[in-house]
Write a protein that holds these residues in place. Structure first.
Motif, PDB file in Angstrom:
ATOM      1  N   ASP A 624       0.815  -1.215   0.000  1.00  0.00           N
ATOM      2  CA  ASP A 624       0.000   0.000   0.000  1.00  0.00           C
ATOM      3  C   ASP A 624       0.845   1.260   0.000  1.00  0.00           C
ATOM      4  N   ALA A 625       2.082   1.168   0.464  1.00  0.00           N
ATOM      5  CA  ALA A 625       2.939   2.346   0.497  1.00  0.00           C
ATOM      6  C   ALA A 625       3.285   2.839  -0.904  1.00  0.00           C
ATOM      7  N   PHE A 626       3.159   1.964  -1.937  1.00  0.00           N
ATOM      8  CA  PHE A 626       3.532   2.339  -3.297  1.00  0.00           C
ATOM      9  C   PHE A 626       2.326   2.689  -4.175  1.00  0.00           C
ATOM     10  N   LEU A 672      14.711  -3.875   3.187  1.00  0.00           N
ATOM     11  CA  LEU A 672      14.513  -2.440   3.396  1.00  0.00           C
ATOM     12  C   LEU A 672      13.120  -2.133   3.943  1.00  0.00           C
ATOM     13  N   LEU A 673      12.101  -2.775   3.386  1.00  0.00           N
ATOM     14  CA  LEU A 673      10.727  -2.543   3.833  1.00  0.00           C
ATOM     15  C   LEU A 673      10.030  -3.893   3.959  1.00  0.00           C
ATOM     16  N   ALA A 674       9.533  -4.175   5.159  1.00  0.00           N
ATOM     17  CA  ALA A 674       8.787  -5.416   5.412  1.00  0.00           C
ATOM     18  C   ALA A 674       7.648  -5.096   6.371  1.00  0.00           C
ATOM     19  N   SER A 675       6.593  -5.885   6.287  1.00  0.00           N
ATOM     20  CA  SER A 675       5.423  -5.650   7.138  1.00  0.00           C
ATOM     21  C   SER A 675       4.699  -6.966   7.365  1.00  0.00           C
ATOM     22  N   TRP A 676       3.832  -6.983   8.373  1.00  0.00           N
ATOM     23  CA  TRP A 676       2.971  -8.130   8.631  1.00  0.00           C
ATOM     24  C   TRP A 676       1.889  -7.742   9.612  1.00  0.00           C
ATOM     25  N   THR A 677       0.942  -8.661   9.809  1.00  0.00           N
ATOM     26  CA  THR A 677      -0.122  -8.484  10.799  1.00  0.00           C
ATOM     27  C   THR A 677       0.285  -9.201  12.064  1.00  0.00           C
ATOM     28  N   TYR A 678       0.252  -8.465  13.167  1.00  0.00           N
ATOM     29  CA  TYR A 678       0.668  -9.008  14.454  1.00  0.00           C
ATOM     30  C   TYR A 678      -0.492  -8.897  15.434  1.00  0.00           C
ATOM     31  N   GLY A 679      -1.113 -10.031  15.727  1.00  0.00           N
ATOM     32  CA  GLY A 679      -2.282  -9.992  16.603  1.00  0.00           C
ATOM     33  C   GLY A 679      -3.417  -9.239  15.926  1.00  0.00           C
ATOM     34  N   LEU A 680      -3.939  -8.232  16.614  1.00  0.00           N
ATOM     35  CA  LEU A 680      -5.016  -7.409  16.063  1.00  0.00           C
ATOM     36  C   LEU A 680      -4.491  -6.179  15.342  1.00  0.00           C
ATOM     37  N   GLY A 681      -3.185  -5.971  15.363  1.00  0.00           N
ATOM     38  CA  GLY A 681      -2.611  -4.778  14.747  1.00  0.00           C
ATOM     39  C   GLY A 681      -1.653  -5.116  13.626  1.00  0.00           C
ATOM     40  N   LYS A 682      -0.994  -4.088  13.111  1.00  0.00           N
ATOM     41  CA  LYS A 682      -0.043  -4.232  12.008  1.00  0.00           C
ATOM     42  C   LYS A 682       1.269  -3.565  12.400  1.00  0.00           C
ATOM     43  N   THR A 683       2.380  -4.167  11.962  1.00  0.00           N
ATOM     44  CA  THR A 683       3.703  -3.583  12.210  1.00  0.00           C
ATOM     45  C   THR A 683       4.492  -3.570  10.913  1.00  0.00           C
ATOM     46  N   ARG A 707       4.023  10.978  -0.103  1.00  0.00           N
ATOM     47  CA  ARG A 707       3.033   9.929  -0.321  1.00  0.00           C
ATOM     48  C   ARG A 707       3.529   8.589   0.211  1.00  0.00           C
ATOM     49  N   PHE A 708       4.784   8.258  -0.037  1.00  0.00           N
ATOM     50  CA  PHE A 708       5.307   6.967   0.381  1.00  0.00           C
ATOM     51  C   PHE A 708       5.205   6.783   1.901  1.00  0.00           C
TER      52      PHE A 708
END
Length: 1006
Positions: A624-626, A672-683, A707-708
């Motif tokens: 979504d960042a892009f 450089l950029l990584a993400s995931w869903t952790y429990g009920l939130g996002k990191t 924007r990024f």
């Protein structure tokens, strides 16, 4: 008498009827045996059958006892006045002395209880005497009678009947004593009750302060405070104070003197908030006369409200002048987020949040180049719970003080992020070595040496498993505390060795520095070697500049720390300059842990990859960042290396094109950029910086910078929007909190069959899962334990694609401090249970202190009376009975198949006995066996005579001619053999043979 109580399976006893056919059949089968052997065979066969049947019926040994055990259960909670506690002790001592029957072995036990129950005196058959005070380690802020009854039940010995004597005011606020008492009655345990009665005392209690859970900015609302005045007919004067708290700021909204008449009073205050934030409101009452208000614990209540805005972001901006990180490094990023209509609240590392409730005003939290030592362990756990249980976002932005380079390796926060902060590959992982040289002279005694030890231990946590630790100490000599040791799994051993360090004598740095230098030289293949020297005084010796210069030539950097005002600051500053390290002047020893951790992070610098020529950022997966960004991204000049977690939820969006130190697997460490869903939130993690050093091309030239980063932050935020017409109500009953949700749609119709769930984080930071069940149309209910005072943050997910409901509740004080008079009704209900027991009455007219006369009256009721059924103890013995059946069966077979001449064995015994006594043996007549053998020989001789042919006649024999023989033959002249009395034996043998023949004939006829 009930014989069936001796069996666990009495239905097998009907098999005893088999004895009848066995006796009938035995009359025929045992006919060949003599009379005594026949009857013994009948008896043995019957006993075997009976034993087998008893085993099948699971026979047991049962015994009864006249012993009685009485356990006194004494209420030591805060609602019982101290005078009453002393009186109950006197009563118990007098009751034991007056009525315990020592001759029958009666036992006595004592259990005290408040929030929990403890055994003051286990059941014992001796006369005990209680001390004046029983409070011990009990928590007196609650009354848990049910726990005390349960503990008493488990304390009774099996061989004794039991009775419990409850001495309590009946103000139960934890557990269910009535239900536990029913179990006791069902188990045959008697319950006597001695209610503690006292006059209600005057009490002022703030029952609650209420504010809207979610307030709208700029819209007025009311603060309501409910105060209750009890136990007095007169007015009680005092001061009511209303306080508003936000972050570290505290404002007094109202402070006025009030007069409280008996009963409840409601005070209102209008409030209007213009800024989005999380606000805590606190009401306090201060009485003019403390004697008119017994409990002070219930003189305060708290509540909170949350003024929300759209896109609330909490950004933690790290700055440290000593580390060349001044304030305002991330101003460009902050302005970019604001240009994208995000509401950004900036806090520096020395203005951090202090509670989980404060974080609820924000939809995401951003850490910008922030090292680990800036956060306490409690604050780190708050960040984790805020994301995992409460659904907020968490984003870490990189820099030279972030991730593994910032000391976050092996921290609790690492588990919440999509990457690990270490390079988990021996071919790639940078190895470092840290040597700590600590002054242990006499002047370091006290806080200095304690903080130095604590700091050295804290720095061990910053290091990676493959890093090496060295610790030396010095006073007038040098000491090796921890030789060169790879941290690995030796962390606990290293910390234990450091913790044993204590103060000594003089001050001479040189031996300690040399020991550390020699150990560092032993460490091979270390990318970074660093030494930290700490002292608080003037050192002996000289030549330190040359020594440090030699150390630096071996590519070992040196930093120095001067503690207090007496240290040689000039020398230490010079040594740090030569060693290309840093010099710290710590006037307060409490800053040492942060300094040591900061220095320990220097050996993690190889985790940072830099290339001034720049390298490419490769997009691996969409994110979504892009969105709306075309044409790729600008190059970077550096980032902090990490390891992508091996988890299917992890999404890697950007990787660096270098270094390629592990072939095709390099991308695993070049994130450089990584993400995931952790429990009920996002990191999410961005391992480069935001334009200060490595991403200059992004902040200066790239048009999509705003924007990024804004889209990255928005992706992580807690879902927001229209929450429909959901209302959430919370309340507490008996230390359990209830959460009630009413769900309605836009047409004001109830919404049914929703699958609601959520979580609660209490003041102890332990998550509590929450599952709401529908109890009526549009109404959902859940409850959880809320025994600890403080704030409980609640997050409820009403369904898919709907914004969560964030609320909370405050438990100001225990219900124990709301009880001001006894509750004899509960005690009467317990005493009325079967078996019915007597209620020991107490005279309340005498006032709060019970006189000795009342104790004498209470002694008229004997708690050791024997009105309970005698206890029955049982033990399984069927396996022993089965063993006996097997033994009897062997005896049965043996006595039927083997005939034993007991007279023969008796003769042998007499002969052996005579020999032992030296008696002359008496010649006995021939035994039956001897006579039988002689008879057998005679019969055989007769048969031979009858069967032999007569001899041939000889003419020479005169007898043939009928002439008398002149000389008799030898046979004729020989003396006859001695007579053998065989007549009796022949008769016995004939009878025996005849009996066998008769038996055979009967068998053939049948």
């Amino acid at each position: 008498m009930n014989l069936f109580r001796y069996f666990d399976a009495p239905q097998w006893l009907w098999l005893l009827v088999l004895l009848v056919p066995i006796w009938i059949w035995g009359r025929k089968s045992f006919g060949a045996l003599s009379g005594s052997r026949r009857w013994s065979a009948f008896v043995l066969r019957s006993l075997v059958l009976i034993a087998v049947i008893m085993s099948l019926a699971e026979i047991k040994f049962v015994r009864t006892s006249e012993q009685l055990t009485v356990i006194y259960v004494l209420d030591q909670s805060a609602s019982v006045p101290r005078e009453q506690r002393l009186q109950m002790i006197r009563y118990v001592n007098a009751e034991i002395e007056a009525h315990r029957n020592a001759a029958r072995g009666d036992k006595v036990g004592v259990i005290v209880f408040g929030r929990t129950a403890l055994i003051e005196q286990p059941p014992h058959d001796a006369t005990i005497r209680l001390p004046v005070s029983l409070e011990g380690q009990l928590e007196s802020d609650a009354t848990n009678l049910a726990d005390a009854l349960k503990l008493a039940q488990s304390s009774f010995p099996e061989s004794s009947s039991g009775r419990i004597v409850i001495v309590c005011d009946g103000n139960e606020n934890v557990g269910d004593a009535r239900q536990q008492a029913q179990r006791l009655a069902a188990a045959g345990i008697g319950i006597d009750v001695m209610p503690i009665l006292y006059q209600p005392h005057p009490e002022i209690a703030i029952e609650k302060i209420t504010v809207p859970l979610d307030a709208n900015r700029g819209q007025p609302f009311e603060i309501r405070t409910v105060i209750n005045s009890l136990g007095t007919k007169d007015n009680v004067g005092g001061t009511l104070k209303i306080i508003r708290k936000t972050n570290d700021r505290e404002d007094v909204l109202q402070q006025e003197r009030i007069e409280l008449s008996p009963g409840k009073h409601v005070y209102t205050l209008r409030e209007e908030l213009d800024a989005t934030d999380f606000y805590t409101y606190e009401a306090r009452f201060i009485p003019d006369d403390s004697k008119r208000d017994v409990y002070t614990q219930n003189n305060m209540a708290t509540s909170f409200t949350n003024v929300r805005g759209k896109g609330q972001v909490l950004l933690i901006d790290y700055h440290d002048p000593d580390a060349n990180t001044p304030r305002g490094q991330h101003d460009f990023l902050i302005q970019a987020l604001k240009r994208e209509n995000l509401q950004v609240t900036v806090r520096s590392n020395n203005e951090l949040f202090t509670s989980l409730a404060e974080l609820q005003a924000y939809d995401t939290v951003v850490l910008c180049n922030t090292p680990r030592e800036m956060f306490t362990d409690e604050q780190v756990r708050m960040l984790i719970h805020n994301t995992r249980e409460l659904g907020a976002g968490l984003v870490l932005l990189g820099g030279e003080n972030a991730f593994g380079a910032g000391g976050w390796a092996e921290s609790e926060l690492e588990a919440a992020l999509p990457v690990d902060f270490q390079i988990r590959n021996a071919q790639v992982a940078p190895v470092g070595a840290l040597a700590m040289v600590i002054d242990r002279s006499g002047s370091m005694n006290g806080d200095k040496i304690r903080m130095a030890v604590t700091s050295a231990i804290a720095s061990v946590d910053v290091l990676a498993p493959w890093d090496t630790v060295i610790v030396t100490a010095f006073d007038s000599a040098g000491y090796m505390v921890v030789p060169a040791t790879k941290k690995g799994t030796n962390s606990l051993g290293i910390k234990k060795a450091i913790s044993n360090l204590g103060p000594g004598g003089g001050t001479n740095m040189e031996p300690g520095i040399r020991l550390a230098y020699e150990e560092l030289q032993k460490v091979k293949h270390a990318a970074v070697k660093h030494m930290v020297i700490l002292t608080d005084g003037q050192t002996e010796g000289s030549g330190y500049e040359q020594l440090i210069q030699k150390i630096q030539q071996d590519k070992i950097t040196v930093s120095t720390i001067a503690v207090g005002g007496d240290a040689d600051k000039r020398l230490l500053s010079q040594l740090a300059s030569i060693g290309r390290g840093r010099f710290y002047h710590a006037l307060n020893p409490k800053v040492l842990p942060r300094i040591f951790q900061q220095e320990a992070r220097k050996i993690s610098r190889p985790l940072i990859h830099e290339n001034s020529s720049g390298f490419t950022a490769l997009q691996k997966n969409p994110h979504d960042a892009f969105k709306g960004i075309d044409g790729g991204v600008p190059p970077l000049t550096g980032y902090v290396r990490s390891t992508v977690k091996n988890h299917p939820l992890v999404e890697v969006a950007l990787v660096a094109s270098e270094p390629r130190d592990n072939g095709d697997e390099s991308e695993k460490y070049n994130t450089l950029l990584a993400s995931w869903t952790y429990g009920l939130g996002k990191t999410a993690v961005w391992t480069s910086d935001t334009g200060q050093r490595w991403a200059n091309g992004w902040s200066n030239k790239w048009p999509h910078y705003d924007r990024f980063f804004s889209q990255l932050i928005r992706w992580s935020m807690r879902p927001s929007g229209d929450t429909g017409k959901y209302t959430v109500v919370t309340n507490t009953v008996n230390e359990r909190a209830q959460v009630i949700v009413t769900a309605m749609n836009q047409d004001e119709e109830f919404i049914n069959f929703l699958r609601m769930n959520g979580s609660v984080v209490g003041p102890d930071m332990k998550p509590i899962p929450l599952e709401l069940k529908q109890v009526s149309p549009g109404r959902y209910l859940a409850d959880f334990a809320a025994s600890t005072s403080g704030n409980y943050m609640i997050m409820i997910s009403p369904g898919a694609n709907q914004a969560p409901l964030i609320t909370g509740m405050t438990v100001s004080y225990s219900a124990e401090y709301a009880d001001r008079e006894p509750n004899p009704v509960l005690l009467a209900q317990i005493a009325a249970l079967q078996p019915r027991n007597r209620i020991l009455e107490q005279d309340a007219a005498a006032g709060q202190v019970i006189s000795g006369k009342n104790v004498d009256e209470m002694l008229q009721f004997d708690t050791f009376r024997r009105t309970l059924p005698q206890p029955v103890a049982s033990q399984e013995i069927w396996h022993w009975v089965l063993f006996a059946a097997g033994c009897l069966f062997f005896v049965d077979v043996f006595q039927r198949r083997v005939s034993i001449d007991w007279a023969y064995f008796g003769g042998l015994v007499r002969e052996r006995f005579d020999r032992l006594l030296g008696r002359r043996p008496i010649l006995a007549t021939a035994t039956p066996l001897d006579r039988l053998q002689q008879l057998k020989k005679a019969v055989a001789q007769d048969r031979k005579t009858l069967s032999d042919p007569p001899p041939l006649l000889s003419p020479a024999d005169p007898s043939v001619l009928g002439e008398p023989s002149a000389k008799p033959s030898v046979a004729a002249t020989a003396a006859p053999p001695p007579a053998v009395p065989v007549t009796e034996e022949i008769d016995y043998t004939n009878r025996l043979l005849q009996a066998k023949k008769d038996a055979l004939r009967k068998r053939k006829k049948n």
